[in-house]
Design an enzyme around this catalytic site. Structure first.
Site, PDB file in Angstrom:
ATOM      1  N   ASN A 114      -1.644  12.516   0.060  1.00  0.00           N
ATOM      2  CA  ASN A 114      -2.901  12.529   0.804  1.00  0.00           C
ATOM      3  C   ASN A 114      -2.651  12.822   2.269  1.00  0.00           C
ATOM      4  OD1 ASN A 114      -3.932  10.226   2.790  1.00  0.00           O
ATOM      5  ND2 ASN A 114      -2.362   9.325   1.447  1.00  0.00           N
ATOM      6  N   PHE A 118      -7.603   9.127   8.106  1.00  0.00           N
ATOM      7  CA  PHE A 118      -8.488   8.020   8.533  1.00  0.00           C
ATOM      8  C   PHE A 118      -9.965   8.426   8.572  1.00  0.00           C
ATOM      9  CE2 PHE A 118      -4.934   5.879  11.286  1.00  0.00           C
ATOM     10  CZ  PHE A 118      -4.334   5.402  10.141  1.00  0.00           C
ATOM     11  N   SER A 183       0.616   5.529   9.305  1.00  0.00           N
ATOM     12  CA  SER A 183       0.052   6.641   8.531  1.00  0.00           C
ATOM     13  C   SER A 183       0.696   7.940   9.010  1.00  0.00           C
ATOM     14  CB  SER A 183      -1.459   6.720   8.724  1.00  0.00           C
ATOM     15  OG  SER A 183      -1.907   7.981   8.263  1.00  0.00           O
ATOM     16  N   ASN A 185      -0.683  10.768   8.774  1.00  0.00           N
ATOM     17  CA  ASN A 185      -1.727  11.789   8.880  1.00  0.00           C
ATOM     18  C   ASN A 185      -2.525  11.780  10.176  1.00  0.00           C
ATOM     19  OD1 ASN A 185      -1.101  12.707   6.257  1.00  0.00           O
ATOM     20  ND2 ASN A 185      -2.188  10.924   5.429  1.00  0.00           N
ATOM     21  N   THR A 186      -2.151  10.930  11.121  1.00  0.00           N
ATOM     22  CA  THR A 186      -2.759  10.951  12.451  1.00  0.00           C
ATOM     23  C   THR A 186      -1.629  11.310  13.413  1.00  0.00           C
ATOM     24  OG1 THR A 186      -4.467   9.332  11.918  1.00  0.00           O
ATOM     25  CG2 THR A 186      -3.870   9.534  14.244  1.00  0.00           C
ATOM     26  N   LYS A 226       1.941  -2.796   9.401  1.00  0.00           N
ATOM     27  CA  LYS A 226       2.356  -1.970   8.252  1.00  0.00           C
ATOM     28  C   LYS A 226       3.263  -0.850   8.730  1.00  0.00           C
ATOM     29  CE  LYS A 226       0.448   0.386   4.217  1.00  0.00           C
ATOM     30  NZ  LYS A 226      -0.779   0.535   3.419  1.00  0.00           N
ATOM     31  N   ASN A 255       4.117   1.988   3.889  1.00  0.00           N
ATOM     32  CA  ASN A 255       3.091   3.017   3.749  1.00  0.00           C
ATOM     33  C   ASN A 255       3.666   4.189   2.930  1.00  0.00           C
ATOM     34  OD1 ASN A 255       0.729   4.579   4.286  1.00  0.00           O
ATOM     35  ND2 ASN A 255       0.517   3.531   6.245  1.00  0.00           N
TER      36      ASN A 255
HETATM   37  C1  LIG Z   1      -5.455   8.396  -0.705  1.00  0.00           C
HETATM   38  C2  LIG Z   1      -4.711   7.335   0.051  1.00  0.00           C
HETATM   39  C3  LIG Z   1      -5.242   6.850   1.246  1.00  0.00           C
HETATM   40  C4  LIG Z   1      -4.547   5.862   1.942  1.00  0.00           C
HETATM   41  N1  LIG Z   1      -5.087   5.368   3.097  1.00  0.00           N
HETATM   42  C5  LIG Z   1      -4.440   4.376   3.760  1.00  0.00           C
HETATM   43  C6  LIG Z   1      -5.002   3.800   4.928  1.00  0.00           C
HETATM   44  O1  LIG Z   1      -6.093   4.171   5.355  1.00  0.00           O
HETATM   45  N2  LIG Z   1      -4.301   2.816   5.558  1.00  0.00           N
HETATM   46  C7  LIG Z   1      -3.088   2.386   5.096  1.00  0.00           C
HETATM   47  O2  LIG Z   1      -2.481   1.495   5.689  1.00  0.00           O
HETATM   48  N3  LIG Z   1      -2.550   2.897   3.971  1.00  0.00           N
HETATM   49  C8  LIG Z   1      -3.190   3.872   3.308  1.00  0.00           C
HETATM   50  N4  LIG Z   1      -2.648   4.374   2.166  1.00  0.00           N
HETATM   51  C9  LIG Z   1      -1.334   3.882   1.716  1.00  0.00           C
HETATM   52  C10 LIG Z   1      -1.486   2.813   0.648  1.00  0.00           C
HETATM   53  O3  LIG Z   1      -2.165   1.688   1.146  1.00  0.00           O
HETATM   54  C11 LIG Z   1      -0.121   2.364   0.107  1.00  0.00           C
HETATM   55  O4  LIG Z   1       0.576   1.676   1.127  1.00  0.00           O
HETATM   56  C12 LIG Z   1       0.737   3.536  -0.351  1.00  0.00           C
HETATM   57  O5  LIG Z   1      -0.044   4.470  -1.042  1.00  0.00           O
HETATM   58  C13 LIG Z   1       1.879   3.068  -1.263  1.00  0.00           C
HETATM   59  O6  LIG Z   1       1.404   2.362  -2.368  1.00  0.00           O
HETATM   60  P1  LIG Z   1       1.142   3.046  -3.819  1.00  0.00           P
HETATM   61  O7  LIG Z   1       2.399   3.746  -4.193  1.00  0.00           O
HETATM   62  O8  LIG Z   1       0.773   1.890  -4.697  1.00  0.00           O
HETATM   63  O9  LIG Z   1       0.002   3.985  -3.629  1.00  0.00           O
HETATM   64  C14 LIG Z   1      -3.318   5.362   1.450  1.00  0.00           C
HETATM   65  C15 LIG Z   1      -2.803   5.862   0.250  1.00  0.00           C
HETATM   66  C16 LIG Z   1      -3.490   6.835  -0.448  1.00  0.00           C
HETATM   67  C17 LIG Z   1      -2.911   7.340  -1.735  1.00  0.00           C
END
Ligand SMILES: Cc1cc2nc3c(=O)[nH]c(=O)nc-3n(C[C@H](O)[C@H](O)[C@H](O)COP(=O)(O)O)c2cc1C
Length: 370
Positions: A114, A118, A183, A185-186, A226, A255
């Site tokens: 992704n 934000f 993140s 992406n910012t 985080k 993350n």
């Molecule tokens: C589509 C998407 C959007 C995410 N948005 C955020 C976010 O806004 N803030 C954040 O701290 N982590 C965000 N994450 C990271 C997740 O909270 C998580 O830490 C990360 O995906 C690893 O866990 P997973 O393997 O179970 O997905 C996002 C992940 C995905 C897939």
């Protein structure tokens, strides 16, 4: 089985982001079903209870940030058996995020990429929504975490004030706050993980935390940070030092990764955060390192590639007190949390653990003997 064989194939035919938005909207409209879902999916067992600072979770499995960015479906999450839920990332200013398409499935790798950036309704709108929920008695019965990010148009030199705005606005509604400095992406956000910038951010947030707690005659709210999985352990050690000196309640590790593309089955050049199975080992290695360096004194929420009870158990044994899932929930479906919790009980029984708290960090081998 029903989800994986029939529901998921249909959902996966459609655009990932649209499907996600529609699912969250549908769940929000079905919040009256929460009680019925609870009977299906909640596992009640005292052995699963865990605490992070003052936070008590009835089980260790939380919904990770990013799934319900705007707190749209808050009422339904306890029904799926989660022990806690983290909404956001929320930024001070409402923002649309990056151009679409920006969310990609990698089914062969059980992963997602992704670069949403934000996208969210902003602190004011979400605070108003949560205020309404609280007034109508609709606040969730599980701990609510608020994940805070930096507005894209704000430079890092002004980041602290930007985080502070969201922290203050959401303060009455969150049970804990996660400062997201990780993140991918910012642009430049991850630089906030550097020592001096992190010190500035935490000093401002914690000072306001103390002030607001005094004004409201409540205890200070737990603040967590985080981190990204894309750094050397020497940098992790610097972060840990800052977090401990600034009395942070815990750390969320980790993350999504901006890298780690080399072992993917799917050929892709899409930039963004990779989550799911390919992230699992890396995030566990961070948890193991943090637990060892802090001797278990800094509570860890483990995140990255958790699909099954075994995945969660591995992270807890490495040192996580609780875990969060995102990609695993997408791939495994509504029964995921129940299966993880039931599976954890089975694994604990097999190994003779009487509570999950005993399992935390037990891989290090000194939990029961030293
Ligand atoms: C589509 C998407 C959007 C995410 N948005 C955020 C976010 O806004 N803030 C954040 O701290 N982590 C965000 N994450 C990271 C997740 O909270 C998580 O830490 C990360 O995906 C690893 O866990 P997973 O393997 O179970 O997905 C996002 C992940 C995905 C897939």
């Amino acid at each position: 089985m029903l989800y994986k064989n029939f529901v998921r194939p249909v959902l996966f035919l459609k655009d990932p982001e649209k499907t996600h938005e529609q699912t969250v909207a549908l769940l929000s409209s079905l919040s009256f079903l929460e009680g019925a879902l609870e009977r299906l999916f909640v596992v009640r067992d005292r052995r699963l209870q865990v605490s992070i600072g003052p936070l008590n979770f009835s089980n260790p499995v939380g919904l990770a940030a990013g799934f319900d960015k705007n707190g749209t479906a808050i009422k339904i999450w306890p029904g799926f058996g989660f022990g806690f839920v983290e909404i956001g990332a929320i930024t001070a200013q409402p923002q649309p995020g990056n151009p679409q398409p920006r969310l990609f499935r990698l089914p062969k790798d059980q992963a997602l990429i992704n670069r949403l950036g934000f996208n969210n309704e902003g602190a004011d709108a979400i605070a108003t929504k949560l205020e309404g929920l609280q007034k109508n008695g609709g606040a969730p019965r599980i701990s609510l975490g608020v994940n805070i990010g930096r507005s894209k148009v704000v430079e890092n030199k002004d980041a602290a004030a930007d985080y502070l705005f969201t922290f203050e606005r959401l303060y009455p509604y969150g049970d804990y706050f996660t400062l997201n400095v990780s993140s991918p992406n910012t642009p430049y956000l991850r630089e906030l993980q550097e020592k001096n910038q992190l010190v500035d951010l935490l000093d401002i947030i914690q000072a306001r935390n103390r002030e607001m707690a005094r004004q409201l005659k409540i205890n200070e709210k737990p603040v967590l940070v985080k981190i990204a999985p894309d750094m050397e352990f020497s940098q992790v050690d610097e972060i840990i030092e800052v977090l401990q000196s600034r009395k942070v309640t815990g750390i969320v590790a980790t993350n999504a990764t901006a890298f780690l593309r080399e072992n993917l089955v799917t050929r892709t050049n899409e930039p963004g955060g990779l989550s799911g199975k390919p992230l699992k080992a890396r995030s566990t290695s961070f948890i193991r390192h943090i637990y060892a360096v802090t001797q278990g004194q800094l509570p860890i929420i483990g995140s990255g590639g958790i699909f099954t009870a075994e995945d969660a158990y591995e992270k807890i044994k490495a040192g996580a007190t609780a875990v969060q899932i995102y990609t695993g929930f997408v791939y495994e479906g509504p029964t995921a949390v129940k299966r993880i919790n039931c599976g954890l009980l089975g694994l604990m029984e097999k190994e003779g653990f009487k509570s999950l708290a005993e399992v935390v960090g037990s891989e290090a081998g000194c939990k029961t003997s030293c």
